[in-house]
Scaffold this motif. Structure first.
Motif, mmCIF file in Angstrom:
data_model
loop_
_atom_site.group_PDB
_atom_site.id
_atom_site.type_symbol
_atom_site.label_atom_id
_atom_site.label_comp_id
_atom_site.label_asym_id
_atom_site.label_seq_id
_atom_site.Cartn_x
_atom_site.Cartn_y
_atom_site.Cartn_z
ATOM 1 N N VAL A 502 0.822 -1.211 0.000
ATOM 2 C CA VAL A 502 0.000 0.000 0.000
ATOM 3 C C VAL A 502 0.855 1.258 0.000
ATOM 4 C CG1 VAL A 502 -1.878 -1.178 1.168
ATOM 5 C CG2 VAL A 502 -0.202 0.056 2.525
ATOM 6 N N GLY A 503 2.185 1.083 -0.145
ATOM 7 C CA GLY A 503 3.070 2.237 -0.235
ATOM 8 C C GLY A 503 3.520 2.802 1.086
ATOM 9 N N THR A 504 3.480 1.982 2.156
ATOM 10 C CA THR A 504 3.881 2.453 3.480
ATOM 11 C C THR A 504 5.246 1.877 3.849
ATOM 12 O OG1 THR A 504 1.584 2.616 4.184
ATOM 13 C CG2 THR A 504 3.245 2.508 5.914
ATOM 14 N N GLY A 520 14.113 -4.955 -2.252
ATOM 15 C CA GLY A 520 13.587 -4.093 -3.311
ATOM 16 C C GLY A 520 13.456 -2.642 -2.918
ATOM 17 N N GLY A 521 13.683 -2.303 -1.636
ATOM 18 C CA GLY A 521 13.622 -0.921 -1.187
ATOM 19 C C GLY A 521 12.382 -0.624 -0.365
ATOM 20 N N GLY A 522 12.411 0.531 0.298
ATOM 21 C CA GLY A 522 11.278 0.982 1.084
ATOM 22 C C GLY A 522 11.344 0.620 2.549
ATOM 23 N N LEU A 547 13.972 11.447 4.603
ATOM 24 C CA LEU A 547 14.191 9.997 4.627
ATOM 25 C C LEU A 547 12.907 9.259 4.294
ATOM 26 C CD1 LEU A 547 15.828 7.452 5.250
ATOM 27 C CD2 LEU A 547 15.301 7.793 7.677
ATOM 28 N N LEU A 548 11.796 9.699 4.863
ATOM 29 C CA LEU A 548 10.517 9.045 4.592
ATOM 30 C C LEU A 548 10.161 9.155 3.116
ATOM 31 C CD1 LEU A 548 8.131 7.618 6.117
ATOM 32 C CD2 LEU A 548 6.981 9.848 6.068
ATOM 33 N N GLY A 549 10.390 10.336 2.531
ATOM 34 C CA GLY A 549 10.090 10.518 1.113
ATOM 35 C C GLY A 549 10.948 9.628 0.233
ATOM 36 N N GLN A 554 11.398 4.687 -3.243
ATOM 37 C CA GLN A 554 11.879 3.323 -3.459
ATOM 38 C C GLN A 554 10.717 2.343 -3.630
ATOM 39 O OE1 GLN A 554 14.584 2.183 -0.315
ATOM 40 N NE2 GLN A 554 15.764 4.094 -0.483
ATOM 41 N N ILE A 555 9.671 2.542 -2.831
ATOM 42 C CA ILE A 555 8.500 1.662 -2.944
ATOM 43 C C ILE A 555 7.859 1.824 -4.324
ATOM 44 C CG2 ILE A 555 6.183 1.197 -2.066
ATOM 45 C CD1 ILE A 555 7.199 2.010 0.711
ATOM 46 N N ASP A 556 7.747 3.068 -4.780
ATOM 47 C CA ASP A 556 7.144 3.314 -6.099
ATOM 48 C C ASP A 556 7.954 2.657 -7.217
ATOM 49 O OD1 ASP A 556 5.114 4.771 -4.945
ATOM 50 O OD2 ASP A 556 6.098 6.723 -5.265
#
Length: 582
Positions: A502-504, A520-522, A547-549, A554-556
């Motif tokens: 969910v992009g969190t 894979g990142g995030g 950092l959060l951004g 990375q998730i995207d």
């Protein structure tokens, strides 16, 4: 199996002998059974008292829940005899083409029950003495299924195999009837009918077909088979209530597997086993996407050990064995029976590389038992992006940021470390909400709830939610600034995948399967046994928007496998054939 035909001189019992055996099913075994006083005075009676009590309660529970019909003796012996003969004949005819390489049926008159029984038993006797067969007791296994209407366990098959090893053909038939009669009487299986499946993959979906709950294992089973089943390559099966055979599914049971939705969550199958044919895998593949234990594991373990089927299982984790202190004792016992079955399987497909390493260790240990054990490979579970859910809007500017911790109530989930880290940061003056979500788990484990109540009494913003539905869980993930999952031991780590889906962003464990997902990142990786690392990771994501951004970016950019990809990969691993699903 040798290619030679069964000798025409195979000994046949008389019809009167077979009819007498059929009529005896359900009656006392033996001509002079001991009195109840003699039984109660014996050592075996005292030793087996706990086991008899457990089995008695299990059978009573099944009768009360209508999963084990209570039958009174029939007054029409002739009718029972005829129906029992017909059922026995059907089962024998079902296995005939697989054991007796005769001429085409058009050139061969139909054999009577007695003739067919004699030839099949002679084949089993000959095959177990053959040095050319990889599975010398396979024919006997199949004959037992046909005669008793039950899949034999290890003890029944080995005991019968030894009993007939030096017998004449006629003696072997009589002894097979005797042994099988005990099981047919015990399980009321004389009327069962069978279907031998040699052209489809037989999938075992007992929990998924019988019950609507959708835990991690059931979700994997449903997502995989819902995509594979339409190809026509799969025969779905569940275990009979007595744990002695596989049977076909009813329509409602199949729907729970291949067409599940949230409305089916509380479903429970009330279908009668006797309304469905037994499914007997033969020279095909048995596929277990579920975890099996108890009697079911003994039954399937014998099938894997003695038959020419290829047996493949999805394997999830070895936590009940390697981190046994962290799970209820009953889970340890169940898992031991599961491993006793798995050691006879041909292949295990792990849900992560970390899980595969653990099961490869199990396979290596089997060398001490003179067993090869299953080949272990892995296919990482997918990260399926969750559709948008109403009510999951971005938090308002004046609302405290939400830190989410998802995990069942188990010590290995390490949620007390998350609560400790939160309290350290609250004392530092950081303002945020902590929400802990997950299964209720063992009701005897009360530390999480007690810690939350104690902190709330101090004015801390902490909430514990147990057994929530999927929509509530999805909203929690979407509302969170980030999630924290610092488990000590996982086979996969579903909360990490769900959060990323969910992009969190996630704070998670730096080793094992969670680190595999995080590649894979995030994610920020920490040592789950280092409280200070956990504290600082949470603090950084609460205070550092840059950092959060970066983690969100990375998730995207992740390109994770989907359930479609996973189903294709599992089919390829099970069948050895690549290509898209039909």
């Amino acid at each position: 199996m040798p290619d030679h035909a069964t000798p025409a001189s195979a000994a046949h019992l008389s019809r009167a002998h077979v009819d007498s055996w059929l009529l005896s099913l359900g009656a006392e075994v033996g001509e002079n059974p001991p009195s109840i006083e003699e039984l109660r005075a014996s050592a075996s009676w005292r030793v087996t008292k706990p086991l008899r009590a457990v089995r008695g309660r299990e059978r009573l529970s099944r009768v009360r829940s209508r999963r084990l019909p209570f039958r009174l003796p029939s007054l029409d012996a002739s009718s029972d005899l005829e129906s029992s003969r017909e059922a026995l004949h059907q089962r024998l005819r079902a296995i005939e083409p697989h054991l007796l390489p005769h001429q085409p049926s058009a050139h061969r008159p139909a054999l009577s029950v007695e003739e067919l029984l004699g030839e099949l038993c002679a084949r089993a006797l000959a095959d177990q003495s053959s040095e050319d067969s990889e599975h010398p007791r396979a024919s006997l296994w199949l004959v037992i299924v046909a005669v008793s209407g039950c899949f034999p366990d290890h003890n029944l098959l080995l005991g019968l195999s030894r009993d007939i090893s030096e017998a004449t053909e006629r003696e072997a038939v009589a002894r097979i009837l005797h042994h099988c009669g005990v099981w047919a009487t015990r399980h009321g299986s004389a009327q069962r009918r069978i279907s031998v499946v040699d052209d489809k993959i037989v999938a075992f979906v007992n929990l998924t077909g019988r019950f609507g709950f959708n835990s991690g294992v059931q979700r994997v089973t449903r997502e995989t088979l819902a995509r594979w089943y339409p190809s026509g390559e799969i025969e779905l099966t569940v275990m009979t209530d007595d744990g002695t055979a596989l049977r076909a599914l009813g329509e409602s049971e199949a729907d729970r597997v291949i067409a599940w939705n949230q409305t089916k969550s509380d479903d429970t199958s009330e279908l009668d086993d006797d309304d469905f044919a037994l499914i007997v895998p033969w020279r095909t593949t048995l596929f277990l996407p579920e975890i099996v234990s108890g009697t079911n594991a003994l039954t399937l373990g014998a099938l894997a050990r003695f038959t020419p089927n290829t047996c493949v299982a999805l394997v999830y984790d070895s936590i009940p064995a390697s981190t046994g202190f962290a799970v209820p004792r009953l889970e340890n016992l169940r898992f031991s029976t599961y491993l006793s079955m798995l050691k006879y399987f041909d292949k295990g497909i792990a849900i992560s590389a970390s899980s595969a390493e653990e099961f490869q260790g199990f396979t290596a240990a089997l060398e001490a038992q003179g067993l090869r054990g299953p080949e272990i490979t892995s296919v990482l579970l997918p990260i399926e992006h969750i559709p948008e859910t109403d009510g999951a809007d971005e938090p308002s500017a004046d609302e405290l940021p939400l830190v989410l911790s998802v995990g069942s109530n188990e010590p290995r989930k390490n949620q007390l470390a998350v609560i400790y880290a939160a309290e350290v940061l609250w004392r530092r003056g950081l303002a945020f909400r902590l929400q802990i979500v997950g299964g209720r788990g063992d009701t005897g484990l009360t530390e999480i709830g007690e810690a939350a109540r104690a902190l709330r009494s101090l004015g801390r913003s902490i909430e514990v939610l147990r057994d929530v539905d999927e929509s509530t869980l999805s909203r929690a993930y979407k509302s969170a600034r980030f999630s924290v999952f610092v488990s000590l031991h996982e086979g996969y780590g579903l909360p990490v995948a769900e959060s990323l889906a969910v992009g969190t962003p996630v704070v998670t464990t730096r080793y094992g399967s969670t680190a595999e997902i995080a590649e894979g990142g995030g994610c920020i990786l920490v040592d789950p046994r280092d409280d200070d690392e956990i504290v600082e990771a949470i603090a950084s994501l609460l205070t550092d928007d840059t950092l959060l951004g970066s983690l969100n970016e990375q998730i995207d950019a992740r390109r994770d496998a989907t359930w479609d990809d996973y189903a294709v990969a599992i089919r390829a691993s099970v069948t050895g054939e690549s290509g898209a699903l039909a």
